[in-house]
Design a protein around this motif. Structure first.
Motif, PDB file in Angstrom:
ATOM      1  N   LEU A   1      -1.661   7.536  -0.457  1.00  0.00           N
ATOM      2  CA  LEU A   1      -0.820   7.080   0.643  1.00  0.00           C
ATOM      3  C   LEU A   1       0.382   6.301   0.117  1.00  0.00           C
ATOM      4  CD1 LEU A   1      -3.708   5.693   2.888  1.00  0.00           C
ATOM      5  CD2 LEU A   1      -2.476   7.854   3.266  1.00  0.00           C
ATOM      6  N   ASP A   2       1.354   6.060   0.989  1.00  0.00           N
ATOM      7  CA  ASP A   2       2.503   5.216   0.657  1.00  0.00           C
ATOM      8  C   ASP A   2       2.069   3.758   0.791  1.00  0.00           C
ATOM      9  OD1 ASP A   2       4.880   3.878   0.362  1.00  0.00           O
ATOM     10  OD2 ASP A   2       5.884   4.822   2.068  1.00  0.00           O
TER      11      ASP A   2
ATOM     12  N   THR B   1       2.954   0.965  -0.603  1.00  0.00           N
ATOM     13  CA  THR B   1       3.960  -0.100  -0.493  1.00  0.00           C
ATOM     14  C   THR B   1       4.331  -0.358   0.961  1.00  0.00           C
ATOM     15  OG1 THR B   1       4.873   0.425  -2.680  1.00  0.00           O
ATOM     16  CG2 THR B   1       6.266  -0.828  -1.166  1.00  0.00           C
ATOM     17  N   SER B   2       4.607   0.700   1.703  1.00  0.00           N
ATOM     18  CA  SER B   2       4.963   0.551   3.112  1.00  0.00           C
ATOM     19  C   SER B   2       3.784   0.055   3.935  1.00  0.00           C
ATOM     20  CB  SER B   2       5.454   1.890   3.671  1.00  0.00           C
ATOM     21  OG  SER B   2       6.624   2.300   3.012  1.00  0.00           O
TER      22      SER B   2
ATOM     23  N   THR C   1      -0.524   7.818  10.604  1.00  0.00           N
ATOM     24  CA  THR C   1       0.740   8.470  10.934  1.00  0.00           C
ATOM     25  C   THR C   1       1.220   8.045  12.319  1.00  0.00           C
ATOM     26  OG1 THR C   1       0.244  10.391   9.548  1.00  0.00           O
ATOM     27  CG2 THR C   1       1.868  10.699  11.309  1.00  0.00           C
TER      28      THR C   1
ATOM     29  N   GLN D   1      -3.784   4.262  -3.874  1.00  0.00           N
ATOM     30  CA  GLN D   1      -2.515   4.368  -4.583  1.00  0.00           C
ATOM     31  C   GLN D   1      -2.034   5.807  -4.739  1.00  0.00           C
ATOM     32  OE1 GLN D   1      -0.434   2.080  -5.588  1.00  0.00           O
ATOM     33  NE2 GLN D   1      -1.617   0.215  -5.297  1.00  0.00           N
ATOM     34  N   GLU D   2      -2.965   6.725  -4.987  1.00  0.00           N
ATOM     35  CA  GLU D   2      -2.581   8.124  -5.205  1.00  0.00           C
ATOM     36  C   GLU D   2      -2.642   8.955  -3.933  1.00  0.00           C
ATOM     37  OE1 GLU D   2      -1.419   8.918  -8.176  1.00  0.00           O
ATOM     38  OE2 GLU D   2      -1.832   6.853  -8.794  1.00  0.00           O
TER      39      GLU D   2
ATOM     40  N   ARG E   1      -5.870   9.503   8.221  1.00  0.00           N
ATOM     41  CA  ARG E   1      -4.480   9.879   7.976  1.00  0.00           C
ATOM     42  C   ARG E   1      -3.698  10.045   9.277  1.00  0.00           C
ATOM     43  NH1 ARG E   1      -3.045  11.628   2.923  1.00  0.00           N
ATOM     44  NH2 ARG E   1      -4.723  11.866   1.395  1.00  0.00           N
TER      45      ARG E   1
END
Length: 307
Positions: free
Chosen positions: A173-174, A176-177, A291, A170-171, A287
């Motif tokens: 990465l995004d 929700t997407s 991406t 939650q803290e 990460r």
């Protein structure tokens, strides 16, 4: 810093004692720890020709012995079809001197580990990776199919794991997407039968020389799985240009390509939060892979819509 709550400790001195006691023919060799971003084994080089692999996580010694036997068989089976150098099992060691598990000695393979950025645009390496996967698929499954948890079966079987990853990220990465993306990945269908796969084609398991693939490591996981599983290498290692070259060389269809991205996504989501402080290199791999997936325009256009 420990990567796992049940991580075992082992020193070069302990390795020297185990070798001297169990394999005196190599007791004169210099023992040197190899610093890697690996998360499963501690690696020690023995002289110039051998390495020793010590499982890092506490487990039942009998289960570990069985797993090492399975890995030994898998490594030999892969060697038959692999077009690139790969380590071969040499001997299995016993617990001792405070180290509680069986361990393995295998041949040393020289070379530099690939990285997610170093080969990002290496088109010849991408062709080599496709050649590797085609060769591994040529091995007969001998009636076997994927069994057990983890990557390689049905994507939706990873739902619980991904929910853990989303919660822990939650803290970072995004989320929700990324949740929305997984909802589209998890419903991808598959008609292809299982084939033989490496199972963990991350950069650290591939050696590079002059931007060409020069060796394959961690081959004990050679086993049947979803053909798309080894396509994780496309997003772990390549930017769009080399990724397209890899896909063309492999001849991957759209659905298989999408599933490869899904397996890479499943793996990458676990790397970021789990290794954020204990293994930053692995977290960064997660990460960069996420991406590449998120920025892949074709995936966003072709993935099925959730109804």
């Amino acid at each position: 810093m420990r990567m796992h709550h049940d991580e075992l400790r082992i020193s070069a001195r302990t390795v020297e004692q185990l070798i001297s006691e169990q394999f005196p023919q190599w007791s004169h060799e210099v023992v040197e720890q190899i610093e890697t971003e690996g998360t499963v084994n501690a690696i020690y080089r023995i002289g110039t020709a051998l390495t020793a692999r010590f499982p890092l996580r506490a487990s039942d010694p009998g289960l570990v012995a069985t797993e090492l036997e399975r890995e030994t068989t898998a490594m030999k089976e892969l060697q038959v079809v692999c077009p690139f150098p790969a380590p071969m099992p040499v001997a299995t060691g016993r617990p001792g001197h405070g180290y509680p598990l069986p361990w393995m000695i295998q041949s040393w393979l020289p070379g530099e580990s690939a990285t997610q950025q170093g080969c990002a645009q290496a088109e010849e390496f991408a062709k080599d990776a496709a050649r590797l996967i085609r060769a591994l698929r040529s091995a007969p499954t001998q009636g076997r199919c994927f069994t057990g948890p983890g990557r390689g079966g049905h994507l939706s079987d990873s739902d619980r794991w991904l929910q853990t990853c989303f919660h822990e990220s939650q803290e970072l990465l995004d989320v929700t997407s990324l949740r929305a993306l997984w909802e589209r990945f998890r419903i991808l269908s598959r008609t292809q039968a299982d084939v033989m796969t490496h199972g963990d084609l991350i950069p650290a398991n591939l050696l590079v020389q002059d931007e060409r693939l020069s060796g394959v490591l961690d081959t004990g996981g050679f086993s049947p799985a979803d053909p798309a599983l080894d396509l994780v290498v496309a997003w772990h290692m390549f930017d769009i240009g080399a990724r397209s070259v890899f896909r063309d060389a492999l001849g991957a269809g759209l659905n298989e390509w999408q599933r490869g991205a899904a397996w890479a996504f499943q793996q990458a989501m676990g790397l970021v939060w789990y290794y954020q402080t204990s293994n930053p290199g692995m977290a960064q791999l997660g990460r960069s892979t996420l991406t590449r997936i998120v920025n892949d325009a074709e995936l966003s256009i072709t993935l099925p819509t959730v109804r």
